[in-house]
Design a protein around this motif. Sequence first.
Motif, PDB file in Angstrom:
ATOM      1  N   LYS A  11      19.568 -17.357  16.118  1.00  0.00           N
ATOM      2  CA  LYS A  11      20.204 -16.305  15.316  1.00  0.00           C
ATOM      3  C   LYS A  11      19.219 -15.191  14.964  1.00  0.00           C
ATOM      4  CE  LYS A  11      22.580 -15.568  10.928  1.00  0.00           C
ATOM      5  NZ  LYS A  11      22.924 -16.199   9.649  1.00  0.00           N
ATOM      6  N   GLU A  12      17.961 -15.548  14.672  1.00  0.00           N
ATOM      7  CA  GLU A  12      16.999 -14.532  14.250  1.00  0.00           C
ATOM      8  C   GLU A  12      16.229 -13.888  15.403  1.00  0.00           C
ATOM      9  OE1 GLU A  12      14.231 -16.309  11.435  1.00  0.00           O
ATOM     10  OE2 GLU A  12      13.184 -17.350  13.024  1.00  0.00           O
ATOM     11  N   LEU A  13      16.331 -14.398  16.610  1.00  0.00           N
ATOM     12  CA  LEU A  13      15.604 -13.817  17.741  1.00  0.00           C
ATOM     13  C   LEU A  13      15.861 -12.314  17.938  1.00  0.00           C
ATOM     14  CD1 LEU A  13      15.594 -16.576  20.506  1.00  0.00           C
ATOM     15  CD2 LEU A  13      13.636 -15.674  19.234  1.00  0.00           C
ATOM     16  N   PRO A  14      17.095 -11.826  17.789  1.00  0.00           N
ATOM     17  CA  PRO A  14      17.306 -10.375  17.945  1.00  0.00           C
ATOM     18  C   PRO A  14      16.485  -9.533  16.958  1.00  0.00           C
ATOM     19  CG  PRO A  14      19.402 -11.517  18.052  1.00  0.00           C
ATOM     20  CD  PRO A  14      18.368 -12.532  17.641  1.00  0.00           C
ATOM     21  N   TYR A  15      16.180 -10.074  15.788  1.00  0.00           N
ATOM     22  CA  TYR A  15      15.390  -9.341  14.814  1.00  0.00           C
ATOM     23  C   TYR A  15      13.947  -9.166  15.311  1.00  0.00           C
ATOM     24  CZ  TYR A  15      19.256 -11.289  12.053  1.00  0.00           C
ATOM     25  OH  TYR A  15      20.484 -11.688  11.592  1.00  0.00           O
ATOM     26  N   PHE A  16      13.425 -10.215  15.938  1.00  0.00           N
ATOM     27  CA  PHE A  16      12.071 -10.137  16.490  1.00  0.00           C
ATOM     28  C   PHE A  16      12.039  -9.202  17.696  1.00  0.00           C
ATOM     29  CE2 PHE A  16      12.008 -13.991  14.007  1.00  0.00           C
ATOM     30  CZ  PHE A  16      10.797 -13.886  13.345  1.00  0.00           C
ATOM     31  N   GLU A  17      13.105  -9.214  18.471  1.00  0.00           N
ATOM     32  CA  GLU A  17      13.199  -8.295  19.609  1.00  0.00           C
ATOM     33  C   GLU A  17      13.234  -6.843  19.121  1.00  0.00           C
ATOM     34  OE1 GLU A  17      13.451  -9.038  23.355  1.00  0.00           O
ATOM     35  OE2 GLU A  17      12.133 -10.282  22.144  1.00  0.00           O
ATOM     36  N   ALA A  18      13.928  -6.598  18.034  1.00  0.00           N
ATOM     37  CA  ALA A  18      13.994  -5.247  17.470  1.00  0.00           C
ATOM     38  C   ALA A  18      12.607  -4.803  16.994  1.00  0.00           C
ATOM     39  CB  ALA A  18      15.001  -5.201  16.323  1.00  0.00           C
ATOM     40  N   VAL A  19      11.830  -5.717  16.432  1.00  0.00           N
ATOM     41  CA  VAL A  19      10.469  -5.410  15.992  1.00  0.00           C
ATOM     42  C   VAL A  19       9.603  -5.071  17.207  1.00  0.00           C
ATOM     43  CG1 VAL A  19       8.370  -6.433  15.002  1.00  0.00           C
ATOM     44  CG2 VAL A  19      10.566  -6.713  13.844  1.00  0.00           C
ATOM     45  N   THR A  20       9.735  -5.843  18.269  1.00  0.00           N
ATOM     46  CA  THR A  20       8.977  -5.570  19.499  1.00  0.00           C
ATOM     47  C   THR A  20       9.261  -4.157  19.994  1.00  0.00           C
ATOM     48  OG1 THR A  20       8.827  -7.886  20.153  1.00  0.00           O
ATOM     49  CG2 THR A  20       8.689  -6.261  21.922  1.00  0.00           C
ATOM     50  N   GLU A  21      10.514  -3.785  19.998  1.00  0.00           N
ATOM     51  CA  GLU A  21      10.900  -2.445  20.467  1.00  0.00           C
ATOM     52  C   GLU A  21      10.427  -1.360  19.504  1.00  0.00           C
ATOM     53  OE1 GLU A  21      12.292   0.620  22.702  1.00  0.00           O
ATOM     54  OE2 GLU A  21      12.075  -1.465  23.320  1.00  0.00           O
ATOM     55  N   LYS A  22      10.636  -1.566  18.225  1.00  0.00           N
ATOM     56  CA  LYS A  22      10.302  -0.553  17.216  1.00  0.00           C
ATOM     57  C   LYS A  22       8.808  -0.247  17.172  1.00  0.00           C
ATOM     58  CE  LYS A  22      10.840   0.409  12.271  1.00  0.00           C
ATOM     59  NZ  LYS A  22      11.430  -0.077  11.017  1.00  0.00           N
ATOM     60  N   TYR A  23       7.977  -1.261  17.344  1.00  0.00           N
ATOM     61  CA  TYR A  23       6.531  -1.095  17.206  1.00  0.00           C
ATOM     62  C   TYR A  23       5.793  -1.188  18.544  1.00  0.00           C
ATOM     63  CZ  TYR A  23       7.487  -1.664  12.246  1.00  0.00           C
ATOM     64  OH  TYR A  23       7.969  -1.512  10.973  1.00  0.00           O
ATOM     65  N   LYS A  24       6.480  -0.914  19.653  1.00  0.00           N
ATOM     66  CA  LYS A  24       5.868  -1.115  20.975  1.00  0.00           C
ATOM     67  C   LYS A  24       4.620  -0.277  21.206  1.00  0.00           C
ATOM     68  CE  LYS A  24       9.139   1.897  23.354  1.00  0.00           C
ATOM     69  NZ  LYS A  24      10.252   1.874  24.292  1.00  0.00           N
ATOM     70  N   ASN A  25       4.459   0.835  20.544  1.00  0.00           N
ATOM     71  CA  ASN A  25       3.270   1.672  20.717  1.00  0.00           C
ATOM     72  C   ASN A  25       2.356   1.640  19.498  1.00  0.00           C
ATOM     73  OD1 ASN A  25       4.064   2.556  23.318  1.00  0.00           O
ATOM     74  ND2 ASN A  25       5.504   3.979  22.367  1.00  0.00           N
ATOM     75  N   GLN A  26       2.488   0.583  18.699  1.00  0.00           N
ATOM     76  CA  GLN A  26       1.683   0.444  17.493  1.00  0.00           C
ATOM     77  C   GLN A  26       0.985  -0.913  17.508  1.00  0.00           C
ATOM     78  OE1 GLN A  26       3.718   1.625  13.841  1.00  0.00           O
ATOM     79  NE2 GLN A  26       5.265   2.662  15.077  1.00  0.00           N
ATOM     80  N   PRO A  27      -0.021  -1.102  16.655  1.00  0.00           N
ATOM     81  CA  PRO A  27      -0.734  -2.389  16.648  1.00  0.00           C
ATOM     82  C   PRO A  27       0.034  -3.491  15.914  1.00  0.00           C
ATOM     83  CG  PRO A  27      -1.730  -0.892  15.082  1.00  0.00           C
ATOM     84  CD  PRO A  27      -0.660  -0.111  15.791  1.00  0.00           C
ATOM     85  N   VAL A  28       1.238  -3.743  16.388  1.00  0.00           N
ATOM     86  CA  VAL A  28       2.081  -4.821  15.874  1.00  0.00           C
ATOM     87  C   VAL A  28       2.593  -5.580  17.095  1.00  0.00           C
ATOM     88  CG1 VAL A  28       4.189  -5.424  14.613  1.00  0.00           C
ATOM     89  CG2 VAL A  28       2.791  -3.478  13.854  1.00  0.00           C
TER      90      VAL A  28
ATOM     91  N   SER B 180      16.124 -12.919   7.646  1.00  0.00           N
ATOM     92  CA  SER B 180      17.100 -11.879   7.958  1.00  0.00           C
ATOM     93  C   SER B 180      16.321 -10.704   8.547  1.00  0.00           C
ATOM     94  CB  SER B 180      17.830 -11.429   6.693  1.00  0.00           C
ATOM     95  OG  SER B 180      16.934 -10.757   5.826  1.00  0.00           O
ATOM     96  N   ALA B 181      17.013  -9.762   9.128  1.00  0.00           N
ATOM     97  CA  ALA B 181      16.352  -8.567   9.666  1.00  0.00           C
ATOM     98  C   ALA B 181      15.609  -7.838   8.544  1.00  0.00           C
ATOM     99  CB  ALA B 181      17.380  -7.653  10.327  1.00  0.00           C
TER     100      ALA B 181
END
Length: 165
Positions: A61-78, A152-153
Motif C-alpha cells: 500500500k505504501e510503495l507508491p509513496y516511496f516511488e513518488a519520493v524517488t521521482e520528486k527528488y531524482k535530481n537531489q541528494p535524496v 501515509s504519503a
Amino acid sequence: MKLLVKSMLGAAMLLASMAAPASAQSIKAIKFDGLQQLRNQPHDTLYVVNFWATWCKPCIKELPYFEAVTEKYKNQPVKVILVSMDAVEDLDTRVKNFVQKRNLKSKVVLLDEVDANAWIDKLEPKWSGAIPATMVFNNKRKQYEFVESELSAEQLNALILKYKP
C-alpha cells in the motif's frame, strides 16, 4: 541480396526493440554487511530505506509513496532504497516479477539473511522486526529516524522534509 536481408533484419530488430517492454532493474541479494556499509558511510545524502515484502499488504500500500519520493527528488541528494524481506529463493520469481509488474523505479535490493535476530539489533535495537519499517538517515549531518509502521504519503513527506539537506 545480402543487403536486402541485412536491411530487413535490422528493421525487424528495431521494431522488436520498440515493442518490447523496458527491462526491469537489476535486483541483487545483499547480506546485512552491505546494508551496514551504506549506513556507516559519511555522505550528505538523505537515505530513505524501506523494509517491505511482496506478501505484506501494508508494505504494498505504501510503495507508491516511496516511488513518488524517488521521482520528486531524482535530481537531489535524496535516495530511496527498498529492501525486500522476501526469501532469497523468491528473488528471481516473485520479487523481480513484482518489481517489473509495478514498474518500480526506486532502487530495490533483497536482504539475504535468514536469522533476523543476528542483525536487527545492530541496525535498530528498538525494531521488533515487523514490516513495513522505514529508516531515514544522513550520516554527514548525524540525522537518523526509524519508524516501525506503515506511513501515509503525508507522514513520509514530513519525515523527508525534516531531514532533507
